[in-house]
Design a protein around this motif. Structure first.
Motif, PDB file in Angstrom:
ATOM      1  N   ALA A 141     -16.932   4.619 -25.957  1.00  0.00           N
ATOM      2  CA  ALA A 141     -16.900   3.181 -26.233  1.00  0.00           C
ATOM      3  C   ALA A 141     -17.338   2.424 -24.988  1.00  0.00           C
ATOM      4  CB  ALA A 141     -15.489   2.739 -26.630  1.00  0.00           C
ATOM      5  N   VAL A 142     -17.573   1.148 -25.172  1.00  0.00           N
ATOM      6  CA  VAL A 142     -17.704   0.252 -24.027  1.00  0.00           C
ATOM      7  C   VAL A 142     -16.300  -0.239 -23.691  1.00  0.00           C
ATOM      8  CG1 VAL A 142     -18.680  -1.884 -23.137  1.00  0.00           C
ATOM      9  CG2 VAL A 142     -20.026  -0.438 -24.681  1.00  0.00           C
ATOM     10  N   TYR A 143     -15.921  -0.065 -22.453  1.00  0.00           N
ATOM     11  CA  TYR A 143     -14.596  -0.446 -21.998  1.00  0.00           C
ATOM     12  C   TYR A 143     -14.682  -1.783 -21.257  1.00  0.00           C
ATOM     13  CZ  TYR A 143     -12.602   4.026 -23.299  1.00  0.00           C
ATOM     14  OH  TYR A 143     -12.156   5.109 -24.019  1.00  0.00           O
ATOM     15  N   TYR A 144     -13.799  -2.691 -21.623  1.00  0.00           N
ATOM     16  CA  TYR A 144     -13.780  -4.024 -21.040  1.00  0.00           C
ATOM     17  C   TYR A 144     -12.436  -4.274 -20.356  1.00  0.00           C
ATOM     18  CZ  TYR A 144     -17.636  -4.966 -24.306  1.00  0.00           C
ATOM     19  OH  TYR A 144     -18.811  -4.932 -25.006  1.00  0.00           O
ATOM     20  N   CYS A 145     -12.482  -4.937 -19.220  1.00  0.00           N
ATOM     21  CA  CYS A 145     -11.245  -5.464 -18.663  1.00  0.00           C
ATOM     22  C   CYS A 145     -11.171  -6.951 -18.990  1.00  0.00           C
ATOM     23  CB  CYS A 145     -11.142  -5.215 -17.163  1.00  0.00           C
ATOM     24  SG  CYS A 145     -12.406  -6.014 -16.155  1.00  0.00           S
ATOM     25  N   ALA A 146      -9.957  -7.421 -19.125  1.00  0.00           N
ATOM     26  CA  ALA A 146      -9.734  -8.797 -19.513  1.00  0.00           C
ATOM     27  C   ALA A 146      -8.476  -9.322 -18.841  1.00  0.00           C
ATOM     28  CB  ALA A 146      -9.604  -8.910 -21.033  1.00  0.00           C
ATOM     29  N   ALA A 147      -8.415 -10.626 -18.691  1.00  0.00           N
ATOM     30  CA  ALA A 147      -7.269 -11.268 -18.053  1.00  0.00           C
ATOM     31  C   ALA A 147      -6.693 -12.326 -18.970  1.00  0.00           C
ATOM     32  CB  ALA A 147      -7.684 -11.896 -16.726  1.00  0.00           C
ATOM     33  N   ALA A 148      -5.384 -12.393 -18.991  1.00  0.00           N
ATOM     34  CA  ALA A 148      -4.680 -13.381 -19.796  1.00  0.00           C
ATOM     35  C   ALA A 148      -3.906 -14.310 -18.883  1.00  0.00           C
ATOM     36  CB  ALA A 148      -3.738 -12.701 -20.772  1.00  0.00           C
ATOM     37  N   ASP A 149      -4.050 -15.607 -19.144  1.00  0.00           N
ATOM     38  CA  ASP A 149      -3.348 -16.594 -18.325  1.00  0.00           C
ATOM     39  C   ASP A 149      -1.866 -16.625 -18.664  1.00  0.00           C
ATOM     40  OD1 ASP A 149      -3.848 -20.141 -17.638  1.00  0.00           O
ATOM     41  OD2 ASP A 149      -3.089 -18.515 -16.410  1.00  0.00           O
ATOM     42  N   ARG A 150      -1.542 -16.302 -19.928  1.00  0.00           N
ATOM     43  CA  ARG A 150      -0.143 -16.280 -20.344  1.00  0.00           C
ATOM     44  C   ARG A 150       0.113 -15.052 -21.196  1.00  0.00           C
ATOM     45  NH1 ARG A 150       0.778 -22.227 -22.786  1.00  0.00           N
ATOM     46  NH2 ARG A 150      -1.413 -22.002 -23.243  1.00  0.00           N
ATOM     47  N   ARG A 173       1.353 -10.967 -22.070  1.00  0.00           N
ATOM     48  CA  ARG A 173       0.793  -9.642 -21.796  1.00  0.00           C
ATOM     49  C   ARG A 173      -0.111  -9.284 -22.959  1.00  0.00           C
ATOM     50  NH1 ARG A 173       6.669  -7.304 -19.889  1.00  0.00           N
ATOM     51  NH2 ARG A 173       6.707  -8.435 -17.914  1.00  0.00           N
ATOM     52  N   PRO A 174      -1.407  -9.286 -22.732  1.00  0.00           N
ATOM     53  CA  PRO A 174      -2.349  -9.173 -23.844  1.00  0.00           C
ATOM     54  C   PRO A 174      -2.312  -7.814 -24.530  1.00  0.00           C
ATOM     55  CG  PRO A 174      -3.503  -9.015 -21.746  1.00  0.00           C
ATOM     56  CD  PRO A 174      -2.081  -9.372 -21.415  1.00  0.00           C
ATOM     57  N   ARG A 175      -2.326  -7.859 -25.846  1.00  0.00           N
ATOM     58  CA  ARG A 175      -2.494  -6.666 -26.677  1.00  0.00           C
ATOM     59  C   ARG A 175      -3.607  -6.855 -27.691  1.00  0.00           C
ATOM     60  NH1 ARG A 175       1.134  -2.501 -26.832  1.00  0.00           N
ATOM     61  NH2 ARG A 175       3.065  -2.749 -25.655  1.00  0.00           N
ATOM     62  N   ARG A 176      -4.082  -8.073 -27.808  1.00  0.00           N
ATOM     63  CA  ARG A 176      -5.179  -8.375 -28.742  1.00  0.00           C
ATOM     64  C   ARG A 176      -6.275  -9.088 -27.978  1.00  0.00           C
ATOM     65  NH1 ARG A 176      -1.224 -11.094 -31.787  1.00  0.00           N
ATOM     66  NH2 ARG A 176      -2.526 -12.937 -31.506  1.00  0.00           N
ATOM     67  N   PRO A 177      -7.521  -8.913 -28.389  1.00  0.00           N
ATOM     68  CA  PRO A 177      -8.616  -9.608 -27.685  1.00  0.00           C
ATOM     69  C   PRO A 177      -8.443 -11.116 -27.664  1.00  0.00           C
ATOM     70  CG  PRO A 177      -9.497  -7.850 -29.058  1.00  0.00           C
ATOM     71  CD  PRO A 177      -8.037  -7.932 -29.362  1.00  0.00           C
ATOM     72  N   ASP A 178      -7.897 -11.687 -28.744  1.00  0.00           N
ATOM     73  CA  ASP A 178      -7.783 -13.153 -28.781  1.00  0.00           C
ATOM     74  C   ASP A 178      -6.674 -13.676 -27.878  1.00  0.00           C
ATOM     75  OD1 ASP A 178      -6.096 -13.481 -32.031  1.00  0.00           O
ATOM     76  OD2 ASP A 178      -5.560 -12.400 -30.213  1.00  0.00           O
ATOM     77  N   GLU A 179      -5.935 -12.781 -27.239  1.00  0.00           N
ATOM     78  CA  GLU A 179      -4.909 -13.199 -26.281  1.00  0.00           C
ATOM     79  C   GLU A 179      -5.452 -13.254 -24.854  1.00  0.00           C
ATOM     80  OE1 GLU A 179      -2.009 -10.200 -27.123  1.00  0.00           O
ATOM     81  OE2 GLU A 179      -0.926 -11.484 -28.542  1.00  0.00           O
ATOM     82  N   CYS A 180      -6.711 -12.909 -24.670  1.00  0.00           N
ATOM     83  CA  CYS A 180      -7.316 -12.864 -23.339  1.00  0.00           C
ATOM     84  C   CYS A 180      -8.181 -14.088 -23.108  1.00  0.00           C
ATOM     85  CB  CYS A 180      -8.164 -11.606 -23.191  1.00  0.00           C
ATOM     86  SG  CYS A 180      -7.225 -10.077 -23.402  1.00  0.00           S
ATOM     87  N   ASP A 181      -8.177 -14.538 -21.853  1.00  0.00           N
ATOM     88  CA  ASP A 181      -8.917 -15.742 -21.496  1.00  0.00           C
ATOM     89  C   ASP A 181     -10.223 -15.436 -20.760  1.00  0.00           C
ATOM     90  OD1 ASP A 181      -5.660 -16.560 -20.927  1.00  0.00           O
ATOM     91  OD2 ASP A 181      -6.859 -17.830 -22.272  1.00  0.00           O
ATOM     92  N   PHE A 182     -10.283 -14.312 -20.082  1.00  0.00           N
ATOM     93  CA  PHE A 182     -11.461 -13.962 -19.289  1.00  0.00           C
ATOM     94  C   PHE A 182     -11.817 -12.497 -19.558  1.00  0.00           C
ATOM     95  CE2 PHE A 182     -11.232 -17.848 -16.937  1.00  0.00           C
ATOM     96  CZ  PHE A 182      -9.889 -18.116 -16.822  1.00  0.00           C
ATOM     97  N   TRP A 183     -13.128 -12.228 -19.538  1.00  0.00           N
ATOM     98  CA  TRP A 183     -13.613 -10.871 -19.815  1.00  0.00           C
ATOM     99  C   TRP A 183     -14.630 -10.438 -18.776  1.00  0.00           C
ATOM    100  CZ3 TRP A 183     -11.852  -7.756 -23.728  1.00  0.00           C
ATOM    101  CH2 TRP A 183     -11.042  -8.358 -24.687  1.00  0.00           C
ATOM    102  N   GLY A 184     -14.586  -9.143 -18.459  1.00  0.00           N
ATOM    103  CA  GLY A 184     -15.652  -8.537 -17.691  1.00  0.00           C
ATOM    104  C   GLY A 184     -16.791  -8.143 -18.610  1.00  0.00           C
ATOM    105  N   GLN A 185     -17.842  -7.590 -18.049  1.00  0.00           N
ATOM    106  CA  GLN A 185     -19.057  -7.318 -18.816  1.00  0.00           C
ATOM    107  C   GLN A 185     -19.010  -5.993 -19.558  1.00  0.00           C
ATOM    108  OE1 GLN A 185     -18.650  -6.405 -15.816  1.00  0.00           O
ATOM    109  NE2 GLN A 185     -19.829  -4.551 -15.463  1.00  0.00           N
ATOM    110  N   GLY A 186     -18.055  -5.128 -19.266  1.00  0.00           N
ATOM    111  CA  GLY A 186     -17.959  -3.856 -19.967  1.00  0.00           C
ATOM    112  C   GLY A 186     -18.664  -2.736 -19.234  1.00  0.00           C
ATOM    113  N   THR A 187     -18.125  -1.542 -19.390  1.00  0.00           N
ATOM    114  CA  THR A 187     -18.734  -0.355 -18.812  1.00  0.00           C
ATOM    115  C   THR A 187     -18.671   0.758 -19.854  1.00  0.00           C
ATOM    116  OG1 THR A 187     -18.708   1.154 -16.893  1.00  0.00           O
ATOM    117  CG2 THR A 187     -16.562   0.399 -17.700  1.00  0.00           C
TER     118      THR A 187
END
Length: 122
Positions: free
Chosen positions: A91-100, A102-116
């Motif tokens: 898969a393409v693996y992405y890191c993401a950051a959540a301002d509030r 502890r994210p478990r779903r993509p829609d809970e994340c505010d910022f994303w990296g480009q994927g590897t």
């Protein structure tokens, strides 16, 4: 905050890889971090999460016992050590950051990296 993921590659079944996510442009420790992955034709799914408050880690059931997430606040980096890789881990693996929270779903994340890209051969 900007996120940069790295460390993907081609590995055989049972092999290991270490992914890194480096942050810039923000106060890294204010965010909780997550790794997600998206296989071809599938939805993006949660893999592992890291919370700075109390250094909490949590994982998807499919990777528990094989993957380890860790953080280095001094280096603004969160890493994902992946052992015992399986072909379904391709898969393409992405890191993401959540301002509030502890994210478990993509829609809970505010910022994303480009994927590897991680490819696990059988």
């Amino acid at each position: 905050v900007q996120l940069q993921a790295s460390g993907g590659g081609l590995v055989q079944t049972g092999g290991s890889l270490r992914l890194s996510c480096t942050a810039s442009g923000g106060t890294f420790s204010r965010y909780n971090l997550g790794w997600f992955r998206q296989a071809p034709g599938k939805e993006r799914e949660f893999v592992a999460g890291f919370g700075w408050n109390g250094v909490t880690t949590y994982y998807a059931e499919s990777v528990k016992g094989r993957f380890t997430i860790s953080g280095d606040n001094a280096e603004n980096t969160v890493s994902l050590q992946m052992n015992g890789l399986k072909p379904e881990g391709t898969a393409v693996y992405y890191c993401a950051a959540a301002d509030r929270g502890r994210p478990r779903r993509p829609d809970e994340c505010d910022f994303w990296g480009q994927g590897t890209l991680v490819t696990v051969s059988s």
